[in-house]
Scaffold this active site. Sequence first.
Site, PDB file in Angstrom:
ATOM      1  N   GLU A 151      42.223  23.602   9.193  1.00  0.00           N
ATOM      2  CA  GLU A 151      42.793  24.865   8.724  1.00  0.00           C
ATOM      3  C   GLU A 151      43.707  24.607   7.529  1.00  0.00           C
ATOM      4  O   GLU A 151      44.475  23.651   7.549  1.00  0.00           O
ATOM      5  CB  GLU A 151      43.574  25.543   9.857  1.00  0.00           C
ATOM      6  CG  GLU A 151      42.685  25.926  11.038  1.00  0.00           C
ATOM      7  CD  GLU A 151      43.453  26.601  12.172  1.00  0.00           C
ATOM      8  OE1 GLU A 151      44.667  26.844  12.015  1.00  0.00           O
ATOM      9  OE2 GLU A 151      42.840  26.886  13.212  1.00  0.00           O
TER      10      GLU A 151
ATOM     11  N   HIS B   8      43.728  32.366  11.781  1.00  0.00           N
ATOM     12  CA  HIS B   8      44.677  31.961  12.820  1.00  0.00           C
ATOM     13  C   HIS B   8      45.794  33.003  12.957  1.00  0.00           C
ATOM     14  O   HIS B   8      46.983  32.706  12.799  1.00  0.00           O
ATOM     15  CB  HIS B   8      45.279  30.582  12.518  1.00  0.00           C
ATOM     16  CG  HIS B   8      45.758  29.875  13.756  1.00  0.00           C
ATOM     17  ND1 HIS B   8      45.714  28.501  13.876  1.00  0.00           N
ATOM     18  CD2 HIS B   8      46.300  30.338  14.915  1.00  0.00           C
ATOM     19  CE1 HIS B   8      46.208  28.154  15.057  1.00  0.00           C
ATOM     20  NE2 HIS B   8      46.569  29.261  15.702  1.00  0.00           N
TER      21      HIS B   8
ATOM     22  N   ARG C 216      42.298  26.420  20.224  1.00  0.00           N
ATOM     23  CA  ARG C 216      42.466  25.458  19.141  1.00  0.00           C
ATOM     24  C   ARG C 216      41.081  25.074  18.628  1.00  0.00           C
ATOM     25  O   ARG C 216      40.136  24.954  19.402  1.00  0.00           O
ATOM     26  CB  ARG C 216      43.204  24.201  19.607  1.00  0.00           C
ATOM     27  CG  ARG C 216      44.707  24.397  19.819  1.00  0.00           C
ATOM     28  CD  ARG C 216      45.421  24.623  18.501  1.00  0.00           C
ATOM     29  NE  ARG C 216      46.864  24.681  18.645  1.00  0.00           N
ATOM     30  CZ  ARG C 216      47.572  25.790  18.815  1.00  0.00           C
ATOM     31  NH1 ARG C 216      46.933  26.951  18.922  1.00  0.00           N
ATOM     32  NH2 ARG C 216      48.878  25.753  18.912  1.00  0.00           N
TER      33      ARG C 216
END
Length: 326
Positions: free
Chosen positions: A266, A285, A237
Amino acid sequence: MKKQVVLYKKLSPMLMSRLQAHADVTLIDEPKSDGLARLRAALPEAQGLLGASIKLDAALLDLAPKLEAVSSVSVGIDNYDLDYLDQRGILLSNTPDVLTETTADTGFALILASARRVVELANLVRAGQWKRNIGPLHFGSDVHGKTLGIIGMGRIGEALAQRGHFGFSMPVIYHSHSPKPAVEARFNAGYRSLDALLQEADFICLTLPLTAETEGLIGAREFALMRPESIFINISRGKVVDEAALITALQQAQIRAAGLDVFEREPLNHDSPLLHLNNVVATPHIGSATHETREAMARCAVDNLISALAGERPANLVNPKAWAVR
């Protein structure tokens, strides 16, 4: 009578049919934009929720007095207030296991791409700047035989260790909340303190969840412990890392390179310095982003929710306290 389910993630036709056979389903498209208002409007009747990537805090879930279960299409649970869910007896389930191998593939792709400068040199070719055989200025570094340091030895950490140990003859060292003898035996791995791992590893890979204890775990002090030859990989993360400290470490050559699939915010801002550093491989991601794995995750989430709404304990229950108070 069928239970009322609010779905804020599109499913394949097969999985949608399976869910609809057990529940009345309301689909909310694009819940992060105008769909958030429609999600709020649907919550008062919702008995089940299924989706991902939205922070379901108390303020939002207070709008759902009938809610019995939340099925997250993810492994991470940092978008959920477990104490709140426990108090209300709302079951939370997630989708572990099915994304382990795919996410470990992503981690090793970042290791290889960062070490061999794949993106930087591919862009050089694309820009028509490959005029002669490359020299030392563009050389990368080997992966095989180098020390792989893994911070967070869960399922994904073990899968990464397997790739490094068996595929690339890498000595494996790791740090986690406690030693894991089975991991050490299987991969000839060595447990290290966090500081010792940072000083020793050639590749430093984060595979741990975001919690109150891990947020900001890697900052300026930790980057200063790494060697100039170290390559930093994050597939966990973004908020586990102080991004400003990471940028400084890269700019000042405290570390050689970074492969990053996650970020503090993000999507990553277009003006982030990370996008202007040749020693950074940045991906959006994509850890579990394959057709096969995302379908498997959705299938797992649907099964979890069907079980929960039928009064059964889901196979992947996150908060057993909520089950105990039902």
